[in-house]
Design a protein around this motif. Sequence first.
Motif, PDB file in Angstrom:
ATOM      1  N   TYR A   1       0.820  -1.218   0.000  1.00 41.47           N
ATOM      2  CA  TYR A   1       0.000   0.000   0.000  1.00 41.47           C
ATOM      3  C   TYR A   1       0.852   1.264   0.000  1.00 41.47           C
ATOM      4  CZ  TYR A   1      -3.555   3.444   0.606  1.00 41.47           C
ATOM      5  OH  TYR A   1      -4.355   4.539   0.373  1.00 41.47           O
ATOM      6  N   GLN A   2       2.036   1.189   0.568  1.00 46.85           N
ATOM      7  CA  GLN A   2       2.854   2.388   0.703  1.00 46.85           C
ATOM      8  C   GLN A   2       3.551   2.802  -0.591  1.00 46.85           C
ATOM      9  OE1 GLN A   2       4.655   0.698   4.532  1.00 46.85           O
ATOM     10  NE2 GLN A   2       4.665   2.868   4.972  1.00 46.85           N
ATOM     11  N   ILE A   3       3.673   1.884  -1.542  1.00 51.70           N
ATOM     12  CA  ILE A   3       4.421   2.231  -2.761  1.00 51.70           C
ATOM     13  C   ILE A   3       3.655   2.008  -4.071  1.00 51.70           C
ATOM     14  CG2 ILE A   3       6.683   1.832  -1.711  1.00 51.70           C
ATOM     15  CD1 ILE A   3       6.830  -0.806  -3.391  1.00 51.70           C
TER      16      ILE A   3
ATOM     17  N   ASN B   1       3.121  -8.730   9.125  1.00 54.47           N
ATOM     18  CA  ASN B   1       3.986  -7.647   9.567  1.00 54.47           C
ATOM     19  C   ASN B   1       3.391  -6.979  10.805  1.00 54.47           C
ATOM     20  OD1 ASN B   1       6.178  -5.570   9.121  1.00 54.47           O
ATOM     21  ND2 ASN B   1       4.374  -4.243   9.127  1.00 54.47           N
ATOM     22  N   GLU B   2       4.135  -6.994  11.892  1.00 56.50           N
ATOM     23  CA  GLU B   2       3.807  -6.205  13.084  1.00 56.50           C
ATOM     24  C   GLU B   2       2.353  -6.323  13.537  1.00 56.50           C
ATOM     25  OE1 GLU B   2       4.957  -2.146  12.536  1.00 56.50           O
ATOM     26  OE2 GLU B   2       7.052  -2.605  12.237  1.00 56.50           O
ATOM     27  N   PRO B   3       1.929  -7.511  13.975  1.00 59.58           N
ATOM     28  CA  PRO B   3       0.542  -7.618  14.440  1.00 59.58           C
ATOM     29  C   PRO B   3       0.195  -6.635  15.560  1.00 59.58           C
ATOM     30  CG  PRO B   3       1.824  -9.611  14.953  1.00 59.58           C
ATOM     31  CD  PRO B   3       2.635  -8.793  14.005  1.00 59.58           C
TER      32      PRO B   3
ATOM     33  N   PHE C   1       4.390   6.413   1.210  1.00 58.50           N
ATOM     34  CA  PHE C   1       3.215   6.843   1.976  1.00 58.50           C
ATOM     35  C   PHE C   1       3.297   6.283   3.387  1.00 58.50           C
ATOM     36  CE2 PHE C   1      -1.172   6.147   3.424  1.00 58.50           C
ATOM     37  CZ  PHE C   1      -1.657   7.432   3.322  1.00 58.50           C
ATOM     38  N   GLU C   2       3.622   7.158   4.335  1.00 53.54           N
ATOM     39  CA  GLU C   2       3.844   6.705   5.721  1.00 53.54           C
ATOM     40  C   GLU C   2       2.516   6.738   6.500  1.00 53.54           C
ATOM     41  OE1 GLU C   2       6.046   5.025   7.233  1.00 53.54           O
ATOM     42  OE2 GLU C   2       5.201   5.315   9.215  1.00 53.54           O
ATOM     43  N   TRP C   3       1.573   5.906   6.044  1.00 51.26           N
ATOM     44  CA  TRP C   3       0.312   5.683   6.766  1.00 51.26           C
ATOM     45  C   TRP C   3      -0.350   7.005   7.166  1.00 51.26           C
ATOM     46  CZ3 TRP C   3      -0.404   0.995   5.200  1.00 51.26           C
ATOM     47  CH2 TRP C   3       0.655   0.109   5.134  1.00 51.26           C
TER      48      TRP C   3
HETATM   49  C1  FCB Z   1       6.796   0.138  10.516  1.00 48.08           C
HETATM   50  C2  FCB Z   1       5.932  -0.350   9.362  1.00 48.08           C
HETATM   51  C3  FCB Z   1       6.343   0.209   8.026  1.00 48.08           C
HETATM   52  C4  FCB Z   1       6.739   1.653   8.121  1.00 48.08           C
HETATM   53  C5  FCB Z   1       7.752   1.880   9.218  1.00 48.08           C
HETATM   54  C6  FCB Z   1       8.249   3.285   9.350  1.00 48.08           C
HETATM   55  O1  FCB Z   1       6.084   0.053  11.713  1.00 48.08           O
HETATM   56  O2  FCB Z   1       5.971  -1.750   9.294  1.00 48.08           O
HETATM   57  O3  FCB Z   1       5.291  -0.004   7.122  1.00 48.08           O
HETATM   58  O4  FCB Z   1       5.639   2.445   8.260  1.00 48.08           O
HETATM   59  O5  FCB Z   1       7.211   1.473  10.443  1.00 48.08           O
END
Ligand code: FCB
Length: 461
Positions: free
Chosen positions: A28-30, A174-176, A416-418
């Motif tokens: 989603y970010q790219i 990724n990171e639950p 795109f940083e969320w």
């Molecule tokens: C992490 C995310 C990644 C990004 C970095 C800065 O928590 O997994 O997508 O946003 O932080």
Amino acid sequence: MSDARATHGAGASGFPPGFYWGTATAAYQIEGAPRADGKGESIWDHFTHTPGKIARGETGDVADDHYHRWQDDLDLMQRLNLNAYRFSISWPRIFPDGYGSLNEAGLDFYSRLIDGMLARGIEPFATLYHWDLPQPLQDKGGWTNRDTAKAFADYAGVMARRFGDRVGHWITLNEPCVTTVLGHVTGEMAPGEKNPALILPVAHHQLLAHGLAIQAIRAESPRPTDAGITLNLAYIEPASDREEDVAAAKLFSGAWQDIYLEALYRQRYPEEIETILRMLGAPDDLIQPDDMATIAAPTDFIGINYYSRNIVRAGQNGSLLPEVVPASGALTVMGWEVYPQGLRDLLLHVHQTYKPPRIYVTENGAAYPDTLAPDGAVHDPDRTRYLRLHFDATREAIAAGAPVEGFFVWSLLDNFEWAHGFEPRFGVIYVDYATLDRHIKDSGRFLAKVAATNGARLDAE
Ligand code: FCB
């Protein structure tokens, strides 16, 4: 692949021979192209189009347009001498509804991308879930619904069957913890729920999804796999020796990361955390008889995303909730403290406490306010320094016995940083969002030298 990697021993540079040097990204970010070739809507498409959720109202509709520029982006990785790439597969490109009918055009995109990596000598590390849940699954409760775990395992099995001839490294989730806490308690991230009672259900269903997916990947892959999960681990310390600060740090660590580590490696949730979470309202029948064994089935590696340290104190004015002390010292644009020794200590802690067969640093990097010079250069000494310090911390952990076999810098490109939108720039490659042109930053040139010498040139500028 694991079998080709004979040794954990460090080479002359301090990094084992064959160490993976890569960058990490998330779909989603790219990618952009949210509706291309039959893609379904994800919770991030939905969330970013909900007014007020994202800084400046930005969305990932275009992002880095990687969906159309992926060949150039792979060429850039090759120019950086990288031998691995951690990318994520967008579940709704594959199953627009989350399950059921398979979208072959979505599969084709990733198939071409994987072939492109292999043609350039880049080893694919595929993340199956980097937060873009298909919206139709969210409409049925998302991660609060046990069926989502089953749907994820089915999707994971299809991915292993279709790509397992070329992809050996699989990261389930990724990171639950971010999905749990930022997605369902603070509401900063999709799906934007604000309900602490959801912590245990959302954590448990994600862990169950991971365990079922590991089974599916192993069952469906045509060759042996290297499969694991990526956790976001912070280096957590109490603000003082006072009993209430120590207890607050323990509670914070428990809810943020220990529930995942303890479930994955010890088949249990930390008792006091489970008690608190149940008091908040988790249903009695949430954890079914075989769940913990499924979750804790041995994996081949753990992926660790590390950015910073959190100093935690007891809640002020009688609040029971722990508080993170605002960071001081050298900070990145995110307000995160630069604390490389935390990475070394965490790698050693995970190695000594949980003994995973191998560890990858699946994300580490920093956002700084970069500017593009008229000649196309981007001078980012702070990022280069940040990376050098964290490479060095990793080397120290390896010297002390941690089986670290790869390092993925976050991120290849500015992206795109969320909820923060495009302002924080994490890339080792600058993206000019007006033109979408890419420019290798000085930190990218540094990474290229490090990768080319397997870490022997950490002093290279
Ligand atoms: C992490 C995310 C990644 C990004 C970095 C800065 O928590 O997994 O997508 O946003 O932080």
